[in-house]
Design a protein around this motif. Structure first.
Motif, PDB file in Angstrom:
ATOM      1  N   LYS A 142     -16.030  -2.767   1.303  1.00 23.06           N
ATOM      2  CA  LYS A 142     -17.201  -2.774   2.177  1.00 23.06           C
ATOM      3  C   LYS A 142     -17.145  -1.650   3.206  1.00 23.06           C
ATOM      4  N   SER A 143     -15.936  -1.365   3.686  1.00 25.56           N
ATOM      5  CA  SER A 143     -15.821  -0.315   4.708  1.00 25.56           C
ATOM      6  C   SER A 143     -15.343   1.016   4.147  1.00 25.56           C
ATOM      7  N   ARG A 144     -14.722   0.996   2.978  1.00 21.23           N
ATOM      8  CA  ARG A 144     -14.125   2.206   2.433  1.00 21.23           C
ATOM      9  C   ARG A 144     -14.767   2.706   1.148  1.00 21.23           C
ATOM     10  N   GLY A 145     -15.313   1.838   0.359  1.00 21.13           N
ATOM     11  CA  GLY A 145     -15.802   2.193  -0.971  1.00 21.13           C
ATOM     12  C   GLY A 145     -14.944   1.519  -2.024  1.00 21.13           C
ATOM     13  N   SER A 146     -15.498   1.358  -3.223  1.00 17.85           N
ATOM     14  CA  SER A 146     -14.797   0.600  -4.260  1.00 17.85           C
ATOM     15  C   SER A 146     -13.556   1.312  -4.782  1.00 17.85           C
ATOM     16  N   VAL A 147     -13.634   2.605  -4.998  1.00 17.84           N
ATOM     17  CA  VAL A 147     -12.465   3.352  -5.493  1.00 17.84           C
ATOM     18  C   VAL A 147     -11.382   3.381  -4.426  1.00 17.84           C
ATOM     19  N   GLU A 148     -11.790   3.532  -3.172  1.00 13.87           N
ATOM     20  CA  GLU A 148     -10.831   3.559  -2.075  1.00 13.87           C
ATOM     21  C   GLU A 148     -10.147   2.194  -1.901  1.00 13.87           C
ATOM     22  N   GLY A 149     -10.904   1.114  -2.112  1.00 14.74           N
ATOM     23  CA  GLY A 149     -10.313  -0.217  -2.057  1.00 14.74           C
ATOM     24  C   GLY A 149      -9.290  -0.417  -3.162  1.00 14.74           C
ATOM     25  N   ALA A 150      -9.639   0.050  -4.356  1.00 15.06           N
ATOM     26  CA  ALA A 150      -8.705  -0.046  -5.484  1.00 15.06           C
ATOM     27  C   ALA A 150      -7.466   0.809  -5.228  1.00 15.06           C
ATOM     28  N   PHE A 151      -7.656   1.993  -4.639  1.00  7.14           N
ATOM     29  CA  PHE A 151      -6.524   2.876  -4.347  1.00  7.14           C
ATOM     30  C   PHE A 151      -5.583   2.241  -3.317  1.00  7.14           C
ATOM     31  N   THR A 152      -6.160   1.606  -2.303  1.00  6.66           N
ATOM     32  CA  THR A 152      -5.340   0.927  -1.294  1.00  6.66           C
ATOM     33  C   THR A 152      -4.469  -0.132  -1.958  1.00  6.66           C
ATOM     34  N   SER A 153      -5.058  -0.901  -2.854  1.00  6.65           N
ATOM     35  CA  SER A 153      -4.313  -1.924  -3.573  1.00  6.65           C
ATOM     36  C   SER A 153      -3.240  -1.308  -4.467  1.00  6.65           C
ATOM     37  N   LEU A 154      -3.593  -0.230  -5.144  1.00  6.79           N
ATOM     38  CA  LEU A 154      -2.645   0.435  -6.046  1.00  6.79           C
ATOM     39  C   LEU A 154      -1.424   0.958  -5.296  1.00  6.79           C
ATOM     40  N   VAL A 155      -1.640   1.553  -4.141  1.00  8.14           N
ATOM     41  CA  VAL A 155      -0.512   2.073  -3.348  1.00  8.14           C
ATOM     42  C   VAL A 155       0.419   0.922  -2.974  1.00  8.14           C
ATOM     43  N   SER A 156      -0.169  -0.202  -2.586  1.00  6.13           N
ATOM     44  CA  SER A 156       0.630  -1.374  -2.245  1.00  6.13           C
ATOM     45  C   SER A 156       1.402  -1.900  -3.456  1.00  6.13           C
ATOM     46  N   THR A 157       0.770  -1.884  -4.626  1.00 11.64           N
ATOM     47  CA  THR A 157       1.443  -2.330  -5.855  1.00 11.64           C
ATOM     48  C   THR A 157       2.627  -1.434  -6.182  1.00 11.64           C
ATOM     49  N   VAL A 158       2.421  -0.128  -6.141  1.00 13.18           N
ATOM     50  CA  VAL A 158       3.508   0.811  -6.469  1.00 13.18           C
ATOM     51  C   VAL A 158       4.638   0.672  -5.453  1.00 13.18           C
ATOM     52  N   LEU A 159       4.286   0.473  -4.178  1.00 11.15           N
ATOM     53  CA  LEU A 159       5.321   0.252  -3.165  1.00 11.15           C
ATOM     54  C   LEU A 159       6.138  -0.986  -3.500  1.00 11.15           C
ATOM     55  N   GLY A 160       5.466  -2.062  -3.883  1.00 14.86           N
ATOM     56  CA  GLY A 160       6.186  -3.289  -4.248  1.00 14.86           C
ATOM     57  C   GLY A 160       7.104  -3.090  -5.440  1.00 14.86           C
ATOM     58  N   ILE A 161       6.618  -2.405  -6.475  1.00 18.31           N
ATOM     59  CA  ILE A 161       7.447  -2.120  -7.657  1.00 18.31           C
ATOM     60  C   ILE A 161       8.631  -1.233  -7.278  1.00 18.31           C
ATOM     61  N   ALA A 162       8.368  -0.227  -6.449  1.00 22.69           N
ATOM     62  CA  ALA A 162       9.445   0.687  -6.024  1.00 22.69           C
ATOM     63  C   ALA A 162      10.523  -0.072  -5.244  1.00 22.69           C
ATOM     64  N   LEU A 163      10.113  -1.012  -4.402  1.00 18.80           N
ATOM     65  CA  LEU A 163      11.090  -1.815  -3.655  1.00 18.80           C
ATOM     66  C   LEU A 163      11.909  -2.700  -4.596  1.00 18.80           C
ATOM     67  N   ILE A 164      11.242  -3.328  -5.547  1.00 19.58           N
ATOM     68  CA  ILE A 164      11.952  -4.178  -6.510  1.00 19.58           C
ATOM     69  C   ILE A 164      12.950  -3.341  -7.324  1.00 19.58           C
ATOM     70  N   LEU A 165      12.508  -2.185  -7.802  1.00 22.94           N
ATOM     71  CA  LEU A 165      13.399  -1.339  -8.601  1.00 22.94           C
ATOM     72  C   LEU A 165      14.529  -0.754  -7.751  1.00 22.94           C
TER      73      LEU A 165
END
Length: 185
Positions: A42-65
């Motif tokens: 709503k405040s950033r745009g749909s692609v930007e919202g997906a990108f925010t989520s993706l960065v968080s996902t990769v961070l989580g995977i990187a921490l686990i690995l």
């Protein structure tokens, strides 16, 4: 001997039920992730919202690995992806990226991408045990149930769509689908 066979089947069925509940919870978490992405969009745009989520996902995977590399010494991936140093670098890069994309957003949106981790890891852990088809249909039932709950309350500032008989029938149909996909064992 017959008694042991019955106990084994009962234990197996209970383990299946446990996996089914976990997969349903994973789906509910996925619905939460989608609702959060919608709110960010709503405040950033749909692609930007997906990108925010993706960065968080990769961070989580990187921490686990990183943790696995510390614990095991290496990861079962080709070089240089098998090294702790790679995952520490990736963790730092994603952390900076997440802090950057989070500017102006509520802090809790930083966990958006973490809801993807159980889905991805569950596919590898639970899928082989109960079947990938059953895993996916249970996750989908959890997602739809979660979406209806989030819609009912308008969580994260999204539009409110009240729970009604038609939605209840839809959830019932999904849960019936889970039973049909599982079959008789």
């Amino acid at each position: 001997m017959h008694r042991l066979h019955i106990k084994y089947n009962l234990d197996f069925a209970l383990l299946d039920i446990f996996y089914i509940f976990i997969a349903f919870g994973i789906g509910f978490g996925n619905a939460t992730q989608l609702v959060m992405i919608s709110a960010i969009s709503k405040s950033r745009g749909s692609v930007e919202g997906a990108f925010t989520s993706l960065v968080s996902t990769v961070l989580g995977i990187a921490l686990i690995l990183s943790f696995l590399a510390l614990r095991q010494g290496n990861i079962a991936l080709p070089q240089p992806l098998d090294r702790l140093t790679f995952y520490l670098f990736l963790t730092a890069l994603c952390l900076v990226g997440l802090l950057t994309v989070m500017k102006g957003l509520n802090v809790y949106f930083a966990i958006t991408g973490l809801f993807a981790l159980p889905f991805l890891i569950g596919a590898g852990l639970i899928g082989p045990k109960i079947g990938v088809g059953l895993y996916l249909v249970i996750v989908l039932a959890g997602q739809m149930t979660g979406a209806v709950v989030h819609d009912h309350f308008g969580t994260f500032g999204n539009a409110i769509h009240r729970f009604d008989l038609l939605r209840a029938l839809g959830i019932f149909a999904l849960l019936t689908g889970v039973v049909l996909v599982r079959g008789v064992r």
